[in-house]
Design a protein around this motif. Structure first.
Motif, PDB file in Angstrom:
ATOM      1  N   ALA A  83       0.842  -1.203   0.000  1.00  0.00           N
ATOM      2  CA  ALA A  83       0.000   0.000   0.000  1.00  0.00           C
ATOM      3  C   ALA A  83       0.872   1.246   0.000  1.00  0.00           C
ATOM      4  O   ALA A  83       0.593   2.223  -0.695  1.00  0.00           O
ATOM      5  N   ASN A  84       1.970   1.199   0.777  1.00  0.00           N
ATOM      6  CA  ASN A  84       2.882   2.341   0.795  1.00  0.00           C
ATOM      7  C   ASN A  84       3.383   2.650  -0.604  1.00  0.00           C
ATOM      8  O   ASN A  84       3.398   3.805  -1.042  1.00  0.00           O
ATOM      9  N   ILE A  85       3.825   1.576  -1.283  1.00  0.00           N
ATOM     10  CA  ILE A  85       4.377   1.784  -2.626  1.00  0.00           C
ATOM     11  C   ILE A  85       3.311   2.328  -3.556  1.00  0.00           C
ATOM     12  O   ILE A  85       3.554   3.257  -4.325  1.00  0.00           O
ATOM     13  N   GLN A  86       2.126   1.769  -3.433  1.00  0.00           N
ATOM     14  CA  GLN A  86       1.051   2.232  -4.307  1.00  0.00           C
ATOM     15  C   GLN A  86       0.782   3.720  -4.079  1.00  0.00           C
ATOM     16  O   GLN A  86       0.583   4.484  -5.011  1.00  0.00           O
ATOM     17  N   ARG A  87       0.810   4.125  -2.815  1.00  0.00           N
ATOM     18  CA  ARG A  87       0.470   5.522  -2.524  1.00  0.00           C
ATOM     19  C   ARG A  87       1.593   6.479  -2.898  1.00  0.00           C
ATOM     20  O   ARG A  87       1.362   7.668  -3.053  1.00  0.00           O
ATOM     21  N   LEU A  88       2.784   5.969  -3.035  1.00  0.00           N
ATOM     22  CA  LEU A  88       3.884   6.837  -3.448  1.00  0.00           C
ATOM     23  C   LEU A  88       4.216   6.621  -4.922  1.00  0.00           C
ATOM     24  O   LEU A  88       5.210   7.133  -5.433  1.00  0.00           O
ATOM     25  N   ALA A  89       3.350   5.870  -5.612  1.00  0.00           N
ATOM     26  CA  ALA A  89       3.665   5.461  -6.987  1.00  0.00           C
ATOM     27  C   ALA A  89       4.054   6.620  -7.908  1.00  0.00           C
ATOM     28  O   ALA A  89       5.043   6.517  -8.634  1.00  0.00           O
ATOM     29  N   PRO A  90       3.331   7.741  -7.899  1.00  0.00           N
ATOM     30  CA  PRO A  90       3.695   8.800  -8.858  1.00  0.00           C
ATOM     31  C   PRO A  90       5.139   9.257  -8.686  1.00  0.00           C
ATOM     32  O   PRO A  90       5.869   9.383  -9.671  1.00  0.00           O
ATOM     33  N   SER A 136      -0.073   6.709 -12.777  1.00  0.00           N
ATOM     34  CA  SER A 136       0.110   6.159 -11.442  1.00  0.00           C
ATOM     35  C   SER A 136      -0.603   7.000 -10.391  1.00  0.00           C
ATOM     36  O   SER A 136      -0.900   6.504  -9.308  1.00  0.00           O
ATOM     37  N   VAL A 137      -0.892   8.256 -10.720  1.00  0.00           N
ATOM     38  CA  VAL A 137      -1.744   9.033  -9.809  1.00  0.00           C
ATOM     39  C   VAL A 137      -3.102   8.363  -9.718  1.00  0.00           C
ATOM     40  O   VAL A 137      -3.675   8.191  -8.637  1.00  0.00           O
ATOM     41  N   TRP A 138      -3.586   7.946 -10.889  1.00  0.00           N
ATOM     42  CA  TRP A 138      -4.862   7.238 -10.897  1.00  0.00           C
ATOM     43  C   TRP A 138      -4.754   5.967 -10.067  1.00  0.00           C
ATOM     44  O   TRP A 138      -5.636   5.622  -9.286  1.00  0.00           O
TER      45      TRP A 138
END
Lengths: 513, 486
Positions: free
Chosen positions: B10-17, B57-59
């Motif tokens: 989840a961390n990675i996903q939320r910092l993806a951009p 990745s923002v999406w």
């Protein structure tokens, strides 16, 4: 629907090659005539006795607050017709006088037509403001690109003056929104009346913000200084639209917004505004008398005539307001006509100086008689449209303030002086400048323009009940709002007295100035 | 394979951009040495794809909103909105740079890498929920942009811009850091939501107020709020034009986002104190920007002053400190980024090689020579001016409305008068383009396709925001609601 028809023409024009002048003109003309035809269909569908808005469309646009809400009542109906009537004439008159960037010119005119109609039919303050500002940019380009020598100065002056007024109006609109939570005009009107009465100071401030914007547009003395420049420098079509319709945006705004929304403030400010209007009438007339530039002269007549309209509005009386609306239409046609005639002279000699002309009635009798005819209408000769409007205003004003009426009447006399004197110097006597001897008379296109104007003048002069009947209920309804605080103090003048005025008009048919 | 804990995913996903932007930045740096100078334009396209991937990745991040990395970063509607604005602005700036760098002979990989790193830093600013993290984001974006401002190495002006920006910017970040230290001293935390709780529990003391003041200095510098705007005209004028486009739009959006978070949530309890600071700064900013812009003949410098003026209008909306006000700020930032990037990108082309043609008289008669370019430029200028049917108008409209809603009447009146002053200098450029006789000595050059695309996108966006703003507005409102305001 009617609002956006001219815009449809824009892409059509865009696809034409810019060298293809003939088709650009033809298509622009066809669209504007079609627009006039369609707007005529509003007339039979319009129920004169119904004081409410008709042909209403109301859709959500931005969020819940801002709607695309349009409709017409007896006041705006005729102003829409005036717009659609004058635009084809403006296009016709630029047929041969515009040679550069032809495409841009006609696109600008069609965009302006859309924006002006939009202003007249908007019933949402936001929408109104959008259209109001949209009228500026094409006019700015019309003056700045196709104008005369000092065009850039005039264009910038025009737009800065108007923007200054309108930005304060925007603040007032937002203020109203925060009070009432809507931009919808009828809702705001009802809300101010019943739900959220304004404190007097706030009301005066809001009234002031709206009024300033409209007064600049009208233009009311002493805010008129942009007008002579803009009119003089604009190309003929620009002057016609500017004088014919755009100035009415101001008086229309006063009628539609200032009075019904802020009746108390309007009543309190009325004496001052009345005085300014009278100063405008007399001052405009005097300054017009001494002009040596024909177009500037006509421009100052606008200051004078619009003074009448403002005076009529702020006399709070059915007759005077009907007269004011009528005079708005008249002024559109007769001053528009004067500019058209002056433009025809300019096409021939490329000057507006009166002393360059003289004795023109000999080489071009038809053009000059057209000029005379329109001048007579503008100076309110009986049987012509100008008389009806001015007379109604004077009667109405007289019932409220006899002194005002007598001052205003002097403006009517002065108008005879400057217009007839100008005509005398231009048309009568010997031909003073050799070049003028061989000038061609009106071409068929110009005859068509002059004839159309003349017919409109006569028709509105004789058949005024056709118009006033449809304005009547709207005016009454609107006066009820405007006179809300002191309903009893103004005895309402209704149909019979208007009839009486018209009888009076009919009786004075044969009086010559 | 080692299983990755769900929390880490989840961390990675939320910092993806930010991750995507940095990966592409590194990729560009690694590819650069293997390319011959003539082929380096490819790097620009990689950079552009990087920004598009970041938008994607923002999406992706938006699918799973919430805190990341022990609440240092937050993904909420608010940070998503700002991310979109920032990344879109840099995507347009990259598109506008491709041919410019070739023409100037400075086509290098570092340029695009730095743009991407700067964007990543701004992304962190937008999402930061902790002051030191915000500081890292600020430094990331600042240091990259210091270098970018001096990228035209051989031009004196560009060097001056870079140095000025660097020295003053370092001061500003130092102020910001001091502010953080004081707030930590006063409340015992640097996490924004905990600061808020601390200040709600015990009234704010002098130390935390002082800390807030210092933070205002640091961030005010970044958003060019007066009296910290002195550097802006020189830096904006000296920096390569596409960099100016980026500088004037994206960092401003990101920094305003951070300011909103700090002022409107953490320090909402002392709103009555900072209100007057912002109020005064707003008046100064608008007036200085507009009055100074009046006197400019160089269009790039004029637009630099106009950015100052616009920062003032945004501060007007800022004073509202309500959800309506936050939504107004966000909408304004979106509209502003589009029109400002657009306007500077037009100058990217019009400046020609060496940025020589930036004086107003150079644009005489442009309307007949390059009608489409002139029309785009006019649209951006009219939008900056605030003409209805453009995004700039609605931005101003909502800003004024929000301020009036909070009874900030006189500020709005001053802002309104200011926007008329603004009309004067924007119109002057239009006058030159359409009303003046074309100059004979200049033959227009072809506008590169990439730049044309960037301009058309910006123009379409400006019109879209002006005519059909509902969806963006709903998004901005949702973003404002996701900040837990008082």
């Amino acid at each position: 629907m009617i609002t956006f028809l001219p815009l449809l023409g824009v892409p059509a024009l865009l696809f034409l090659r810019s060298e293809d002048h003939i088709w650009i003109r033809r298509i622009a003309l066809a669209i504007s005539i079609a627009e006039f035809g369609i707007s005529l269909f509003l007339l039979p569908g319009f129920a004169g006795a119904n004081p409410n808005y008709q042909f209403v469309e109301n859709r959500e646009w931005i969020g819940e607050a801002i709607h695309y809400h349009v409709g017409v009542d007896g006041i705006s109906l005729f102003l829409v017709l005036l717009t659609t009537f004058l635009t084809p004439l403006a296009i016709l008159c630029s047929w041969n006088s515009i040679h550069e960037k032809v495409k841009g010119f006609f696109i600008a005119i069609l965009v302006i037509e859309t924006a002006m109609i939009g202003v007249f039919v908007s019933l949402d303050l936001f929408l109104f403001f959008v259209f109001w500002e949209l009228t500026l940019i094409p006019m700015y380009f019309l003056i700045g690109i196709w104008g005369h020598d000092r065009r850039i100065y005039a264009a910038v002056k025009f737009i800065l003056y108007t923007m200054f007024g309108s930005i304060l109006m925007l603040v007032a609109i937002l203020w109203l929104y925060n009070l009432t939570n809507t931009f919808d005009l009828p809702t705001i009107q009802a809300a101010l009346q019943f739900r959220v009465p304004l404190p007097p100071r706030t009301e005066l401030l809001l009234f002031g913000a709206f009024f300033l914007a409209f007064a600049i547009k009208v233009p009311l003395f002493p805010l008129h200084t942009w007008l002579p420049d803009a009119h003089t420098e604009a190309p003929t079509a620009g002057s016609v639209i500017l004088a014919g319709v755009m100035l009415k945006l101001g008086t229309y705004g006063m009628l539609r917004f200032c009075l019904p929304l802020f009746p108390d403030a309007a009543h309190r400010a009325a004496p001052y505004i009345g005085v300014l209007a009278i100063i405008g009438i007399v001052y405009g007339a005097l300054v017009a008398t001494v002009q040596h530039d024909l177009k500037r002269l006509v421009a100052y007549t606008s200051v004078s005539h619009l003074g009448f309209v403002v005076l009529g509005i702020f006399a709070f009386n059915t007759i005077s307001i009907q007269g004011a609306i009528y005079q708005m239409l008249n002024h559109g046609i007769s001053t528009g006509g004067l500019f058209l005639a002056v433009g025809m002279l300019y096409d021939r000699r490329h000057t507006h100086e009166i002393k360059e002309f003289g004795g023109l009635a000999t080489p071009m009798p038809i053009l000059m008689s057209g000029f005379l005819f329109i001048s007579l209408s503008s100076l309110a000769l009986p049987l012509m449209n100008g008389f009806v409007g001015e007379f109604l205003i004077l009667i109405g004003v007289y019932q409220q303030h006899a002194a005002w009426a007598s001052w205003a009447a002097s403006g009517a006399v002065l108008s005879a002086i400057y217009l007839l004197w100008a005509y005398q110097r231009v048309a009568l006597g010997e031909v003073t400048v050799e070049k003028n001897r061989t000038l061609p008379d009106a071409s068929n296109r110009e005859r068509l323009i002059l004839a159309t104007i003349a017919i409109a003048i006569l028709f509105m002069g004789v058949a005024s009940p056709l118009f006033t009947r449809r304005m009547e209920s709207a005016t009454d309804n609107f006066l009820q709002h405007a006179n809300r605080p002191q309903n009893a103090s103004h005895p309402k003048l209704t149909l019979p007295s208007v009839k009486a005025a018209e009888v009076a008009i009919a009786g004075k048919d044969r009086i010559q100035p | 394979m080692i299983p990755i804990p769900a929390e880490q995913l989840a961390n990675i996903q939320r910092l993806a951009p930010e991750i995507v932007l940095c990966v592409f930045g590194v990729l560009i740096m690694c590819t650069d040495p293997f390319l011959r100078a003539a082929n380096r334009k490819v790097l620009g396209w990689i950079g552009f794809i990087g920004t598009l991937a970041a938008l994607g990745s923002v999406w992706f991040a938006a699918q799973n909103p919430g805190p990341a990395y022990s609440n240092l970063i937050r993904v909420d509607q608010f940070s998503i909105f700002v991310h979109v604005v920032v990344i879109a602005a840099s995507a347009l700036a990259v598109l506008g740079s491709l041919n410019y760098l070739n023409a100037e002979g400075i086509q290098r990989g570092e340029y695009y890498a730095l743009v991407l790193f700067a964007t990543a830093g701004m992304g962190i600013l937008a999402g930061a929920n902790e002051l030191v993290t915000a500081f890292i984001g600020l430094e990331m974006s600042s240091i990259s942009t210091y270098i970018l401002a001096g990228f035209r190495r051989r031009a004196l002006q560009s060097n001056e811009a870079s140095l000025k920006y660097f020295i003053l910017g370092s001061f500003a970040t130092a102020f910001f850091l001091y502010g953080i230290a004081m707030i930590y001293g006063a409340t015992g935390t640097t996490q924004l939501d905990l600061v808020q709780h601390a200040l709600e529990a015990t009234p704010a003391g002098a130390l935390s107020i002082l800390g807030l003041g210092l933070i205002f200095v640091g961030l005010g510098f970044k958003v060019v709020a007066a009296p910290f705007q002195i550097y802006a005209p020189d830096v904006y004028e000296g920096a390569p034009t596409p960099v100016t486009a980026l500088l004037a739009s994206a960092p401003k959006a990101a920094t305003f986002a951070l300011m909103l978070r700090i002022f409107d949530t953490s320090f909402a309890t002392v709103g009555h104190l900072w209100f007057w600071a912002i109020w005064g700064s707003a008046i100064l900013t608008m007036s200085i920007g507009n009055l100074a812009a009046l006197a400019q003949t160089n269009v790039k410098r004029m637009l630099a002053y106009s950015s100052i003026a616009h920062a003032g209008y945004i501060l007007v909306a800022f004073t509202a400190s309500t959800a309506v006000g936050v939504a107004a700020v966000l909408f304004y930032l979106a509209a502003y980024a589009l029109m400002k990037v657009g306007a500077f990108l037009v100058l990217t082309h019009l400046g020609q090689q060496g940025e020589k043609r930036l004086e107003i008289q150079d644009y005489a008669g442009l309307g007949s020579k390059q009608p489409i370019l002139a029309a785009c430029f006019s649209l951006f200028l009219l939008s900056l001016l605030g003409l209805p049917a453009t995004g700039g108008f609605l931005g101003k409209f909502f800003a004024f409305q929000a301020a009036l809603d909070s009874r900030v009447v006189w500020l709005v009146v001053i802002a309104a008068i200011n926007s008329v002053i603004g009309a004067f200098y924007y119109l002057r450029v239009i006058v030159a383009m359409y009303f003046w006789e074309p100059s004979k000595d200049y033959t227009p050059t072809h506008v590169a396709p990439a730049l044309t695309a960037a301009l058309l996108i910006a123009a379409a966006g400006t019109l879209y925001l002006g005519l059909l703003p509902s969806r963006v507005l709903i998004f901005a409102k949702a973003a404002a609601d996701s900040l837990s305001l008082r």
